[in-house]
Design an enzyme around this catalytic site. Structure first.
Site, mmCIF file in Angstrom:
data_model
loop_
_atom_site.group_PDB
_atom_site.id
_atom_site.type_symbol
_atom_site.label_atom_id
_atom_site.label_comp_id
_atom_site.label_asym_id
_atom_site.label_seq_id
_atom_site.Cartn_x
_atom_site.Cartn_y
_atom_site.Cartn_z
ATOM 1 N N HIS A 118 -8.326 -4.461 -1.193
ATOM 2 C CA HIS A 118 -7.044 -3.855 -0.822
ATOM 3 C C HIS A 118 -6.347 -4.623 0.297
ATOM 4 O O HIS A 118 -5.112 -4.693 0.328
ATOM 5 C CB HIS A 118 -7.280 -2.401 -0.386
ATOM 6 C CG HIS A 118 -6.032 -1.606 -0.197
ATOM 7 N ND1 HIS A 118 -5.209 -1.243 -1.238
ATOM 8 C CD2 HIS A 118 -5.436 -1.113 0.930
ATOM 9 C CE1 HIS A 118 -4.177 -0.545 -0.780
ATOM 10 N NE2 HIS A 118 -4.284 -0.459 0.537
ATOM 11 N N ASP A 155 -9.967 -3.788 -5.613
ATOM 12 C CA ASP A 155 -9.354 -2.838 -4.683
ATOM 13 C C ASP A 155 -9.971 -1.460 -4.925
ATOM 14 O O ASP A 155 -9.790 -0.867 -6.001
ATOM 15 C CB ASP A 155 -7.845 -2.796 -4.905
ATOM 16 C CG ASP A 155 -7.100 -2.012 -3.833
ATOM 17 O OD1 ASP A 155 -7.736 -1.160 -3.183
ATOM 18 O OD2 ASP A 155 -5.892 -2.241 -3.648
ATOM 19 N N SER A 175 0.837 -1.197 0.000
ATOM 20 C CA SER A 175 0.000 0.000 0.000
ATOM 21 C C SER A 175 0.878 1.255 0.000
ATOM 22 O O SER A 175 1.698 1.440 -0.895
ATOM 23 C CB SER A 175 -0.949 -0.038 1.205
ATOM 24 O OG SER A 175 -1.895 1.004 1.138
#
Length: 504
Positions: A445, A413, A311
């Site tokens: 995600h 996501d 991320s």
């Protein structure tokens, strides 16, 4: 009877020889006048004083080991009220554990205070807004549903002997990293340097505990790098911390059983133009690709350090990697670490073009004003966008120095669309870099990083990472080909509910 009467009638107690020694130590010295009046006493004391040096000379000095043992025992043993010593063989170990526990508690209290202060500062930035409040409540529900797994991971994190927590790698408060060491100590191990995510605000090295555990089971050392978050620092500070953490891993992991790589480097050497021309011609003759602007050439034999980011951590790690490549091409700067020491880069659910994400994050609750504050203003978005940066003329030559890049992303996501990874891979391939993309249908995600590992069984993304590392290091990984299947940590219905309420 006469002896008893004599004792009873004697005004002073009688002493044995040992009693006399004790008495001589504790009773006050007689006044000098009494000694002067008794010549016999003076003669006896003079004889004793002359005999003590001779006795000390006859007694051999203790060995260094015996002296050290006696000193340690004396320090560990508590004193009695009369000055004596009570011997307790385990007291030293108990004191050591108590001191370590006190340090851990003090460190936890300091970190709690720091996080509380930063949270209050962050709330001043956020103000009152329904989007972030809704996201915060969703995060609380998400955490509660995954709590059965989190409890087990936290227990492993704090009580496993395989975890070395808070190893200092720099001078800043958050310059710490956690090391996950495999149980086997034979041979050198491949190493993963992992930069955790957290929206550039709530990142923490502990988030990598589950990944560190799973990779350590496969004979891979994992270093989870912590870094300053906003508002304690901005994106420039985060990239600097990550780069410093990578440098620490490259330069110090051998002391923890890792293999930093074996390479012959000629760094920072200024050659004449003729020497440079000869070196370039020689390298090209043997088919070696080199940067035409570099003052550094590495004859790389092997490197076994891998860089992983997730991320926001994927974005930070990519920035650190590309910045180092640009430095090496422009200035030959390898004072701390070199891109040649990184075997491959793995990016999990990352965003690499901030220009496309400003409005998207605003709609998701990370308001534009806050995001631009994190990224040091709108004018810095291009500087910290790896996808944009590799297209600039001054950095194109650095792309040839980059290691293999492998990206993972879920097609569902909503926090960072999978199109971000696809666009970054396309840009890298257009400029000659070796890049691959793995898309996972229907994954969100956090599925790749949290829910799937908590689900147990086969973890496709983890197997892909381990397969790349093991293929590069067949000798070091032969014993880890058959790894037991990971057990489930959270019931399936709770994982499904968590996926529905997830704010990510």
């Amino acid at each position: 009877m006469l002896r008893g009467l004599a004792k009873a009638s004697c005004p002073f107690p009688t002493f044995t020889s040992s009693d006399q020694n004790i008495a001589s130590e504790h009773l006050p010295a007689p006044p000098p006048g009494n000694l002067a009046r008794d010549p016999a006493m003076q003669v006896e004391l003079a004889a004793r004083a002359a005999a003590q040096p001779a006795k000390a000379a006859e007694t051999p000095p203790p060995s260094p080991a015996a002296a050290a043992a006696a000193s340690t025992a004396a320090e560990d043993a508590p004193l009695l009220p009369d000055g004596g010593v009570r011997r307790r063989p385990g007291c030293g170990r108990f004191a050591q554990r108590s001191g370590s526990f006190r340090r851990e508690v003090g460190r936890a209290a300091a970190e709690t205070f720091l996080l509380t202060r930063l949270t209050l500062i962050l709330l001043r930035y956020l103000g009152i807004g329904y989007r972030w409040i809704r996201q915060f409540l969703a995060l609380c529900c998400y955490t509660f549903l995954l709590m059965p797994g989190f409890v087990q991971v936290v227990y492993y994190y704090f009580f496993s002997s395989q975890v070395h927590r808070s190893v200092v790698y720099g001078d800043q408060p958050r310059n710490r990293l956690d090391l996950y060491i495999p149980t086997s100590t034979t041979g050198s191990k491949p190493v993963v340097a992992f930069v955790t995510g957290g929206a550039w605000i709530i990142g923490y090295k502990g988030w990598g505990a589950l990944l560190g555990r799973r990779l350590a089971e496969r004979g891979i050392i994992v270093a989870c790098i912590d870094y300053r978050n906003f508002p304690q620092g901005t994106i420039g500070d985060m990239v600097e911390d990550a780069s410093q953490g990578i440098a620490f891993v490259c330069n110090n992991i051998a002391s923890y059983g890792g293999d930093p790589g074996r390479f012959i480097a000629y760094a920072g050497v200024k050659f004449s133009n003729l020497a440079i021309a000869i070196a370039k011609a020689t390298f090209l003759m043997y088919g070696m690709n080199i940067c035409t602007n570099c003052m550094l050439w590495d004859l790389k034999i092997s490197s076994v350090i891998y860089l992983v980011g997730q991320s926001a951590g994927a974005h930070i790690a990519a920035c650190a990697l590309l910045n180092q490549a640009i430095k090496e091409c422009g200035e030959g700067d390898t004072s701390t670490w070199s891109v040649s020491q990184i075997k491959a880069y793995f990016g999990i659910s990352g965003g690499y073009n901030l220009l496309n994400l400003v409005d998207h994050f605003h709609r998701r609750g990370l308001y534009r004003s806050i995001f631009l504050s994190i990224m040091e203003g709108e004018e810095s978005l291009r500087k910290f966008s790896p996808q944009v940066l590799i297209k600039e003329s001054f950095s194109r030559s650095a792309v040839s120095l980059l290691p293999r890049i492998i990206l993972f992303h879920g097609t569902s996501d909503h926090s960072i669309p999978s199109a971000e990874s696809q666009a970054f891979v396309d840009a890298l391939q257009q400029h000659g870099a070796k890049a691959d993309l793995f898309l996972y249908e229907g994954k969100t995600h956090t599925d790749l990083f949290l829910q799937d590992p908590l689900r147990g069984g086969r973890d496709k993304m983890l197997e892909e990472i381990a397969a790349v590392i093991h293929n590069d290091n067949p000798d070091a990984s032969a014993q880890y080909l058959a790894v037991p299947v990971a057990r489930r940590l959270v019931p399936e219905f709770m994982l499904r509910l968590a996926g529905r309420v997830s704010p990510f």
